[in-house]
Design a protein around this motif. Sequence first.
Motif, PDB file in Angstrom:
ATOM      1  N   MET A  75       0.813  -1.215   0.000  1.00  0.00           N
ATOM      2  CA  MET A  75       0.000   0.000   0.000  1.00  0.00           C
ATOM      3  C   MET A  75       0.849   1.269   0.000  1.00  0.00           C
ATOM      4  O   MET A  75       0.431   2.303  -0.520  1.00  0.00           O
ATOM      5  N   ASN A  76       2.053   1.199   0.560  1.00  0.00           N
ATOM      6  CA  ASN A  76       2.857   2.408   0.741  1.00  0.00           C
ATOM      7  C   ASN A  76       4.058   2.514  -0.183  1.00  0.00           C
ATOM      8  O   ASN A  76       4.678   3.580  -0.252  1.00  0.00           O
ATOM      9  N   PHE A  77       4.379   1.428  -0.885  1.00  0.00           N
ATOM     10  CA  PHE A  77       5.536   1.460  -1.775  1.00  0.00           C
ATOM     11  C   PHE A  77       5.165   0.875  -3.127  1.00  0.00           C
ATOM     12  O   PHE A  77       4.567  -0.199  -3.196  1.00  0.00           O
ATOM     13  N   ASN A  78       5.535   1.596  -4.182  1.00  0.00           N
ATOM     14  CA  ASN A  78       5.211   1.137  -5.533  1.00  0.00           C
ATOM     15  C   ASN A  78       6.048  -0.069  -5.941  1.00  0.00           C
ATOM     16  O   ASN A  78       5.654  -0.837  -6.809  1.00  0.00           O
ATOM     17  N   ARG A  79       7.223  -0.212  -5.338  1.00  0.00           N
ATOM     18  CA  ARG A  79       8.132  -1.294  -5.716  1.00  0.00           C
ATOM     19  C   ARG A  79       8.232  -2.331  -4.596  1.00  0.00           C
ATOM     20  O   ARG A  79       9.330  -2.744  -4.222  1.00  0.00           O
ATOM     21  N   SER A  80       7.109  -2.726  -4.072  1.00  0.00           N
ATOM     22  CA  SER A  80       7.113  -3.708  -2.977  1.00  0.00           C
ATOM     23  C   SER A  80       7.706  -5.043  -3.430  1.00  0.00           C
ATOM     24  O   SER A  80       8.400  -5.719  -2.664  1.00  0.00           O
ATOM     25  N   TYR A  81       7.423  -5.428  -4.681  1.00  0.00           N
ATOM     26  CA  TYR A  81       7.989  -6.681  -5.206  1.00  0.00           C
ATOM     27  C   TYR A  81       9.508  -6.644  -5.152  1.00  0.00           C
ATOM     28  O   TYR A  81      10.151  -7.613  -4.745  1.00  0.00           O
ATOM     29  N   LEU A  82      10.091  -5.510  -5.557  1.00  0.00           N
ATOM     30  CA  LEU A  82      11.540  -5.372  -5.564  1.00  0.00           C
ATOM     31  C   LEU A  82      12.111  -5.411  -4.149  1.00  0.00           C
ATOM     32  O   LEU A  82      13.200  -5.963  -3.919  1.00  0.00           O
ATOM     33  N   ILE A  83      11.368  -4.857  -3.199  1.00  0.00           N
ATOM     34  CA  ILE A  83      11.803  -4.899  -1.788  1.00  0.00           C
ATOM     35  C   ILE A  83      11.870  -6.338  -1.305  1.00  0.00           C
ATOM     36  O   ILE A  83      12.873  -6.766  -0.716  1.00  0.00           O
ATOM     37  N   PHE A  84      10.791  -7.099  -1.550  1.00  0.00           N
ATOM     38  CA  PHE A  84      10.784  -8.514  -1.171  1.00  0.00           C
ATOM     39  C   PHE A  84      11.934  -9.258  -1.841  1.00  0.00           C
ATOM     40  O   PHE A  84      12.629 -10.070  -1.215  1.00  0.00           O
ATOM     41  N   LEU A  85      12.110  -9.011  -3.137  1.00  0.00           N
ATOM     42  CA  LEU A  85      13.127  -9.714  -3.912  1.00  0.00           C
ATOM     43  C   LEU A  85      14.527  -9.475  -3.334  1.00  0.00           C
ATOM     44  O   LEU A  85      15.297 -10.427  -3.134  1.00  0.00           O
ATOM     45  N   ILE A  86      14.858  -8.216  -3.054  1.00  0.00           N
ATOM     46  CA  ILE A  86      16.188  -7.882  -2.523  1.00  0.00           C
ATOM     47  C   ILE A  86      16.380  -8.504  -1.140  1.00  0.00           C
ATOM     48  O   ILE A  86      17.461  -9.028  -0.823  1.00  0.00           O
ATOM     49  N   GLU A  87      15.337  -8.468  -0.310  1.00  0.00           N
ATOM     50  CA  GLU A  87      15.445  -9.054   1.033  1.00  0.00           C
ATOM     51  C   GLU A  87      15.706 -10.554   0.964  1.00  0.00           C
ATOM     52  O   GLU A  87      16.557 -11.077   1.700  1.00  0.00           O
ATOM     53  N   TYR A  88      14.992 -11.250   0.082  1.00  0.00           N
ATOM     54  CA  TYR A  88      15.145 -12.703   0.003  1.00  0.00           C
ATOM     55  C   TYR A  88      16.482 -13.091  -0.631  1.00  0.00           C
ATOM     56  O   TYR A  88      17.092 -14.096  -0.233  1.00  0.00           O
ATOM     57  N   ILE A  89      16.932 -12.319  -1.623  1.00  0.00           N
ATOM     58  CA  ILE A  89      18.256 -12.583  -2.206  1.00  0.00           C
ATOM     59  C   ILE A  89      19.345 -12.365  -1.159  1.00  0.00           C
ATOM     60  O   ILE A  89      20.321 -13.127  -1.089  1.00  0.00           O
ATOM     61  N   THR A  90      19.173 -11.336  -0.322  1.00  0.00           N
ATOM     62  CA  THR A  90      20.138 -11.085   0.759  1.00  0.00           C
ATOM     63  C   THR A  90      20.187 -12.253   1.734  1.00  0.00           C
ATOM     64  O   THR A  90      21.263 -12.662   2.186  1.00  0.00           O
ATOM     65  N   LEU A  91      19.017 -12.829   2.043  1.00  0.00           N
ATOM     66  CA  LEU A  91      18.962 -13.949   2.978  1.00  0.00           C
ATOM     67  C   LEU A  91      19.676 -15.185   2.435  1.00  0.00           C
ATOM     68  O   LEU A  91      20.369 -15.895   3.177  1.00  0.00           O
TER      69      LEU A  91
END
Length: 333
Positions: A75-91
């Motif tokens: 709801m608050n970020f247009n690039r939420s998919y990219l946020i999830f993607l970067i977090e999971y790649i970091t993990l």
Amino acid sequence: MILTILRIRLIQVFRVLKEIGLLRILFLLAIMSFVSLLIFQTIKQARNSYFVAIITGFILISIHASRKDKRFLKMNFNRSYLIFLIEYITLVFPIMVVFCFFKDWKNIIVICLFCLLIPGIYLNLGLGNVTTFIKILLNPFSSNLNFKLNIKIPINNPRLFEWISGLRRYFIILIPIYVLFLAFSFKEYVAPVGLVILSIIVSGFYYYGESREFIELFSWNHKTFLVQKIELSVRYLLVLLMPIVLISLIFQPGTWYYIIGAIIIAILIQIITIVFKYALFAENTDLGRNGIIVSINLICILFPFLWPLPIIMGIKYYFKAQDNLKKILNDIN
């Protein structure tokens, strides 16, 4: 904005480490070192390395399903998919480094596929629900259990109302079967069988006759309605099957012709199901009997000497479906 989110995550990690204290940190480091050693030794053995990739994917799915900030981020970020993607790649980055060390490119691609697909899953599964699910397995006859599963289907096209209702109705059956075939699609001939079985399950989405108003709402032309319905169904079916196809082609490239054959059969199952749905259409009625006709045609497809039968039936019932749609639209108009 993405850097800000990652900075917040880093602050949260340091805050948690500060709260748990030095002794617990050393204890966690010892456990992580032991687990890392086990992962390293498993990846070192090429025959078992795919287990690490699959288990890593399932861990990411469980993390994503248990997150409570998905709605907030979307709801608050247009690039939420990219946020999830970067977090999971970091993990999973440390595991990918180990795979790179052993030059295991296939499993790196598998983990990358998990990272790319998981952020698009709209599934909320809280820890309390997991606990309740375990209780159900231990005591299925208990009447004091409360199990709530919040499922948001990632389909926003109203023309695919069959898919939306079908995924919700068959979710408990479809997801375990899909995950099972996905997990073992690196094995020979598992993927072709899985593609056909999943297509048969999806065909069950079309075993109910909708209200005539739905037909009027989505088409004024009976000639284009059926083609558009088949086109949309096949497109989403291919999206559903593509991860299994990709993993199979990575690990079993020599079986590509079986994969192509299974995809063709899967597409034909959808076409036959939709054609027979509107050829034998009945408003607001269960059309489960169509499954018998679809099964007969599927058997005929598997045996080349019987191919003329589904071709003749398909052409005959296609024109019958067109006539039914024409009558429905004329009656409404």
